[in-house]
Design a protein around this motif. Sequence first.
Motif, mmCIF file in Angstrom:
data_model
loop_
_atom_site.group_PDB
_atom_site.id
_atom_site.type_symbol
_atom_site.label_atom_id
_atom_site.label_comp_id
_atom_site.label_asym_id
_atom_site.label_seq_id
_atom_site.Cartn_x
_atom_site.Cartn_y
_atom_site.Cartn_z
ATOM 1 N N TRP A 123 26.819 -88.148 87.638
ATOM 2 C CA TRP A 123 27.334 -87.801 88.955
ATOM 3 C C TRP A 123 28.305 -86.628 88.854
ATOM 4 C CZ3 TRP A 123 26.807 -92.833 87.291
ATOM 5 C CH2 TRP A 123 26.064 -93.720 88.083
ATOM 6 N N LYS A 124 28.432 -85.898 89.945
ATOM 7 C CA LYS A 124 29.453 -84.847 90.085
ATOM 8 C C LYS A 124 30.448 -85.290 91.139
ATOM 9 C CE LYS A 124 28.588 -81.374 92.701
ATOM 10 N NZ LYS A 124 29.667 -81.428 93.733
ATOM 11 N N GLY A 125 31.733 -85.254 90.781
ATOM 12 C CA GLY A 125 32.758 -85.681 91.706
ATOM 13 C C GLY A 125 33.240 -84.567 92.608
ATOM 14 N N SER A 126 33.777 -84.937 93.763
ATOM 15 C CA SER A 126 34.330 -83.952 94.694
ATOM 16 C C SER A 126 35.551 -83.259 94.119
ATOM 17 C CB SER A 126 34.698 -84.643 96.009
ATOM 18 O OG SER A 126 35.614 -85.713 95.783
ATOM 19 N N ASP A 127 36.170 -83.879 93.094
ATOM 20 C CA ASP A 127 37.327 -83.271 92.436
ATOM 21 C C ASP A 127 36.920 -82.460 91.200
ATOM 22 O OD1 ASP A 127 36.486 -85.387 90.930
ATOM 23 O OD2 ASP A 127 38.472 -86.280 90.634
ATOM 24 N N GLY A 128 35.623 -82.269 90.985
ATOM 25 C CA GLY A 128 35.151 -81.480 89.858
ATOM 26 C C GLY A 128 34.865 -82.268 88.602
ATOM 27 N N SER A 129 35.106 -83.568 88.624
ATOM 28 C CA SER A 129 34.880 -84.381 87.433
ATOM 29 C C SER A 129 33.402 -84.741 87.303
ATOM 30 C CB SER A 129 35.729 -85.647 87.484
ATOM 31 O OG SER A 129 35.384 -86.418 88.621
ATOM 32 N N ILE A 130 33.047 -85.245 86.114
ATOM 33 C CA ILE A 130 31.692 -85.683 85.818
ATOM 34 C C ILE A 130 31.735 -87.164 85.433
ATOM 35 C CG2 ILE A 130 29.759 -85.451 84.206
ATOM 36 C CD1 ILE A 130 29.812 -83.225 86.161
ATOM 37 N N ALA A 131 30.812 -87.949 85.968
ATOM 38 C CA ALA A 131 30.707 -89.371 85.644
ATOM 39 C C ALA A 131 29.350 -89.638 85.010
ATOM 40 C CB ALA A 131 30.887 -90.222 86.898
ATOM 41 N N ILE A 132 29.351 -90.436 83.944
ATOM 42 C CA ILE A 132 28.123 -90.724 83.205
ATOM 43 C C ILE A 132 28.007 -92.234 83.007
ATOM 44 C CG2 ILE A 132 26.899 -90.443 81.019
ATOM 45 C CD1 ILE A 132 28.071 -87.729 80.723
ATOM 46 N N SER A 133 26.813 -92.737 83.217
ATOM 47 C CA SER A 133 26.532 -94.155 82.997
ATOM 48 C C SER A 133 25.319 -94.286 82.090
ATOM 49 C CB SER A 133 26.267 -94.869 84.326
ATOM 50 O OG SER A 133 25.839 -96.198 84.100
ATOM 51 N N GLY A 134 25.401 -95.222 81.152
ATOM 52 C CA GLY A 134 24.271 -95.518 80.292
ATOM 53 C C GLY A 134 23.505 -96.728 80.796
ATOM 54 N N LEU A 135 22.470 -97.105 80.077
ATOM 55 C CA LEU A 135 21.722 -98.314 80.402
ATOM 56 C C LEU A 135 22.520 -99.541 79.967
ATOM 57 C CD1 LEU A 135 18.163 -97.176 79.268
ATOM 58 C CD2 LEU A 135 19.043 -97.289 81.610
ATOM 59 N N ARG A 136 22.423 -100.601 80.736
ATOM 60 C CA ARG A 136 23.224 -101.795 80.480
ATOM 61 C C ARG A 136 22.465 -102.761 79.590
ATOM 62 N NH1 ARG A 136 24.957 -103.557 86.476
ATOM 63 N NH2 ARG A 136 25.436 -105.438 85.296
ATOM 64 N N LEU A 137 23.103 -103.131 78.484
ATOM 65 C CA LEU A 137 22.536 -104.102 77.556
ATOM 66 C C LEU A 137 22.683 -105.514 78.146
ATOM 67 C CD1 LEU A 137 24.032 -102.614 74.273
ATOM 68 C CD2 LEU A 137 21.640 -102.546 74.960
ATOM 69 N N PRO A 138 21.803 -106.457 77.778
ATOM 70 C CA PRO A 138 20.759 -106.334 76.759
ATOM 71 C C PRO A 138 19.394 -105.927 77.289
ATOM 72 C CG PRO A 138 20.994 -108.621 77.380
ATOM 73 C CD PRO A 138 21.990 -107.864 78.208
ATOM 74 N N LEU A 139 19.208 -105.953 78.620
ATOM 75 C CA LEU A 139 17.892 -105.692 79.195
ATOM 76 C C LEU A 139 17.687 -104.238 79.576
ATOM 77 C CD1 LEU A 139 17.472 -108.886 81.436
ATOM 78 C CD2 LEU A 139 16.641 -108.484 79.113
#
Length: 313
Positions: free
Chosen positions: A110-126
Motif C-alpha cells: 500500500w501507499k499511504g497519504s503521508d508518503g509511507s509504504i505498507a507491506i503485508s506477507g502471507l499469513r501462516l500456516p495456511l
Amino acid sequence: MATPSKQPQKDKDDPTYTLLYHRSPSRSTPPRAMLGISSFNLSYWTWYVADFTPSVNAAAQAKAALGQIDAETLNILLIDPKMGYVGLGVSLAIWGGAFMYVKQLISAIWKGSDGSIAISGLRLPLLTEPKVLKRTVYDPNSNIFDGVENIQFTQSELESENVAFYSHHGDLSISGEKDTNDLLVKFDGDFSKKVGHLAIKVNDEGDDNSIGENGSDTSSALSHLSKQKYLLDIGSGDEIMPNASPHLLKAMVIKDHHLMTGGNKKTQQHRNGLKESRRNDNKLDGSNENKNVNSINIGRSIKKKGFRTKRNR
C-alpha cells in the motif's frame, strides 16, 4: 428496499492507504503445496530418526539376547542410524528453504497519504492474505465498486493485520543490480512488465558505505541475502495497480541508486559544487556537465521518458 450503508467515518489523523500491488489469492496453491510437502517430509524423517530406527534396533537386539536370531541375522535387521540423520538433515534444509520463501512472499503493498509504504506477507500456516483485503472482492460498506486501486484503507485497520510500515523513502530497495537495471532500462520503470520474483531488502543507515564511487553496489551476495526481507512475486501485470509504478520506483529504486536530486548527501554536494562552478565559469562545456552529474541526468532521462499511467489491457 434495502439501501447501501454509508462509508464509516475516518479519523482525520488516521492516514489512508491505497493498493499498489495485490498478489492474486489463486496463486497461493503452489506455495501451500511446497510448504505442506516439505513439512510432511521433515515430519517423516523426524519420526524415522526418533522412533522407527530405535524401535527396530531395540526389537532386533532383544530377539538376539533371547537367542531367537543369530548374529548374522541381527546385522541384517539392524538399521544404520546415519542414514536417518542424513535424510533428516536434507529434509530440514528443504523445509527451511520453503519456509523462508513463503514467509517472504508479499501479499499486498500500500501507499499511504503521508508518503509511507505498507507491506503485508502471507499469513501462516495456511498462507492466507490479510482479512482486510476481502474488500477487494466485495466492499460491505458500499455497493459502488470503481476499481481495486481506489479502495481506501486506514492505518488502524492495517495495523490490526500486523502490516509492516516504512515511513521513509530509501528504507527499502530491490536487492539485485540486474533486476534494477531491467526495471529502469528494459521496462522503462514499469513494474507490470517485470513478471517474476524481485528480492527486496531493508536498508540500514550504514548501507551508504557499500556504494562505490561509481554508484555500484560493492556489498557481497551474502550481505544482500542476510538483509533480504521480502519477495515481490509478480504473476501478471494485473497485480500491479494503475499508476503504481512511479510510487514503487520512488520507494524501492530511485533513492537507493542516487537518482533523487535531494536524496543523497554526495549527490547534493555535487550539485552545490556544480552551481558554484557555473557562477565562476559561464562557458562550462556540456559534455563535462554530463560527466559530473551523471546520477542526476539518469533521473532526468527517466523523467523524460515518463512512466506508463495506464496498463495495456
